[in-house]
Design a protein around this motif. Structure first.
Motif, PDB file in Angstrom:
ATOM      1  N   UNK A  71       0.811  -1.232   0.000  1.00  0.00           N
ATOM      2  CA  UNK A  71       0.000   0.000   0.000  1.00  0.00           C
ATOM      3  C   UNK A  71       0.845   1.283   0.000  1.00  0.00           C
ATOM      4  N   UNK A  72       2.180   1.171  -0.066  1.00  0.00           N
ATOM      5  CA  UNK A  72       3.004   2.380   0.105  1.00  0.00           C
ATOM      6  C   UNK A  72       2.788   3.380  -1.036  1.00  0.00           C
ATOM      7  N   UNK A  73       3.032   4.651  -0.740  1.00  0.00           N
ATOM      8  CA  UNK A  73       2.804   5.690  -1.765  1.00  0.00           C
ATOM      9  C   UNK A  73       4.130   6.092  -2.424  1.00  0.00           C
ATOM     10  N   UNK A  74       4.014   6.834  -3.523  1.00  0.00           N
ATOM     11  CA  UNK A  74       5.212   7.363  -4.188  1.00  0.00           C
ATOM     12  C   UNK A  74       5.985   8.276  -3.234  1.00  0.00           C
ATOM     13  N   UNK A  75       5.230   8.997  -2.416  1.00  0.00           N
ATOM     14  CA  UNK A  75       5.859   9.903  -1.442  1.00  0.00           C
ATOM     15  C   UNK A  75       6.733   9.121  -0.473  1.00  0.00           C
ATOM     16  N   UNK A  98      10.348  -1.696  -9.199  1.00  0.00           N
ATOM     17  CA  UNK A  98       8.892  -1.670  -9.069  1.00  0.00           C
ATOM     18  C   UNK A  98       8.313  -2.996  -9.532  1.00  0.00           C
ATOM     19  N   UNK A  99       7.868  -3.838  -8.596  1.00  0.00           N
ATOM     20  CA  UNK A  99       7.270  -5.127  -8.949  1.00  0.00           C
ATOM     21  C   UNK A  99       5.766  -4.980  -9.114  1.00  0.00           C
ATOM     22  N   UNK A 147       7.298   1.268   5.016  1.00  0.00           N
ATOM     23  CA  UNK A 147       8.295   0.178   5.002  1.00  0.00           C
ATOM     24  C   UNK A 147       7.708  -1.074   5.648  1.00  0.00           C
ATOM     25  N   UNK A 148       7.889  -2.213   4.975  1.00  0.00           N
ATOM     26  CA  UNK A 148       7.405  -3.485   5.519  1.00  0.00           C
ATOM     27  C   UNK A 148       8.517  -4.197   6.292  1.00  0.00           C
TER      28      UNK A 148
END
Ligand code: PEP
Ligand code: MN
Length: 397
Positions: free
Chosen positions: A8-12, A32-33, A71-72
């Motif tokens: 769910x992370x954003x470009x920011x 980018x996967x 971050x995961x």
């Protein structure tokens, strides 16, 4: 170190991580996967006199990164080469080469198709180059090889035609629509060779020429990196890392045989390197059984073995009259032997579920009855070659 981002992370979030890394003197390389993005963390790649330790990953950074939004988790890359490793980049790299003699106008190296790069060891004359190119293209080869700058173990050996050779390659390229692969030997020649070539070849003797690797890492041209004749797989992948670390991601590896105690062959073709590279790295790999064996009679069997082992393509030396070749005649296929290789190469590719990329005009060839064993006459010629060919000279020339 690899920063694995949440789906769910954003470009920011990604941009922020890159900034944090930069502030620590490090560089971040996002991949980018489909499901998620990972960011490879590397120390800075500087000029050759960069003091060691600059841009090293400091203890404590891991904790900082773990706490940042998006971050995961953090993973450690266990290999000394990072960008070249599968751990960092699980998906195969596919290098696209523009070439007008195929539909679509480009070919993909490292995908489902097996590619043929063929031509003389050395560009000798327009007639020699054009005669060879016409035959290999008619048989389906999409990429024309030919050395204009030749490394030579002996200073008395032929060193190539230089820029004149590049001009001949460019002429054949424009007339036949093939792409060109040719060797570049010095950092200062890189811009000039880039003007003519579609793929830059780094020869075995230059695999650890780090200034040259730096330079080809900075250009936007695919690079075929030959394995050093005495290089371990790890040293080879670290050489690839130099090119990747400068930003050029279009790196193709090439197994061309290594030195062993065996003297009957010029080199020992390390077929096991092919599946091993596929396991350790995402980069495409090409097989060169011409330098790999030094013997015409072994080139076809080693080509077929390479395809079976998973090579993404072949680099084959072909000469209209090998006995008169200025270089590497003993390992160059005749035009007829090259014609006999193509249907066999296609048959082995099909047997392992791969396509063989063909020039448009050759797409109708090698079909149906042509697949499988070569015609009787060629088989006889091949056996004859095996019986009478002189053992090659035993040193690298
Ligand atoms: C060549 O391809 O002709 C050549 C010189 O190759 P290598 O660098 O592998 O010896
Ligand atoms: Mn050669």
């Amino acid at each position: 170190m690899i920063v694995v981002m949440k789906p769910s992370c954003s470009d920011e979030n990604i941009k922020h991580i890159l900034t944090v890394l930069e502030n620590h003197g490090l560089s971040g390389h996002p991949v980018y996967g489909v499901e998620r993005t990972v960011i490879g963390v590397l120390g800075a790649v500087g000029p050759y006199n960069t003091p060691s330790g600059l841009g090293a990953i400091q203890p404590g950074l891991e904790g900082t990164l773990e706490g940042l939004p998006g971050v995961d988790s953090i993973l450690h890359v266990s290999k000394p080469y990072k960008l070249a490793s599968r751990e960092f980049h699980p998906k195969d790299t596919v290098v696209e080469i523009p070439v007008s003699c195929v539909s679509g106008g480009y070919v993909s190296i490292g995908s489902k198709g097996v590619i043929m790069m063929a031509g003389p060891c050395t560009v000798e004359s327009e007639k020699q180059l054009m005669t060879t190119a016409e035959v290999v293209r008619k048989q389906g080869a999409v990429i024309l090889r030919g050395g204009a700058f030749k490394p030579s173990t002996s200073p008395y050996g032929f060193r190539g035609l230089g820029e004149e050779g590049l001009k001949l390659l460019a002429k054949v390229r424009s007339e036949l629509g093939m792409a060109i692969i040719t060797e570049v030997m010095t950092p200062t020649d890189v811009p000039m060779v880039c003007e003519y070539a579609d793929i830059l070849q780094i020869g075995t003797r230059n695999m650890q020429n780090y200034m040259l690797l730096d330079e080809v890492g900075r250009v936007k041209k695919p690079v075929l990196l030959k394995r050093g004749m005495s290089a371990t797989i790890e040293e080879w992948l670290l050489a690839a890392e130099y090119i990747l670390a400068h930003g050029n991601r279009d790196v193709i590896l090439c197994e061309r045989g290594i030195r062993t105690f065996e003297k009957i062959t010029r080199n020992t073709m390390d077929i096991s390197a092919i599946p091993l590279i596929k396991r350790l790295s995402h980069l495409p790999i090409i097989s060169d059984p011409s330098q790999g064996t030094g013997r015409r009679d072994l080139v076809i069997p080693m080509s077929l073995a390479s395809i079976a082992a998973g090579t993404d393509g072949l680099l084959i030396e072909v000469h209209p009259n090998p006995d008169e070749a200025l270089k590497d005649g003993a390992q160059s296929l005749t035009l007829e032997l090259f014609e006999s290789l193509m249907p066999q190469a296609r048959a082995v590719s099909a047997a392992i579920g791969r396509d063989f990329i063909l020039c448009e005009m050759a797409a109708h060839l090698h079909s149906g009855a042509c697949l499988g064993a070569p015609p009787e006459e060629l088989r006889r010629q091949q056996m004859y070659e095996m019986a009478v060919i002189e053992p090659p000279r035993r040193t690298e020339r």
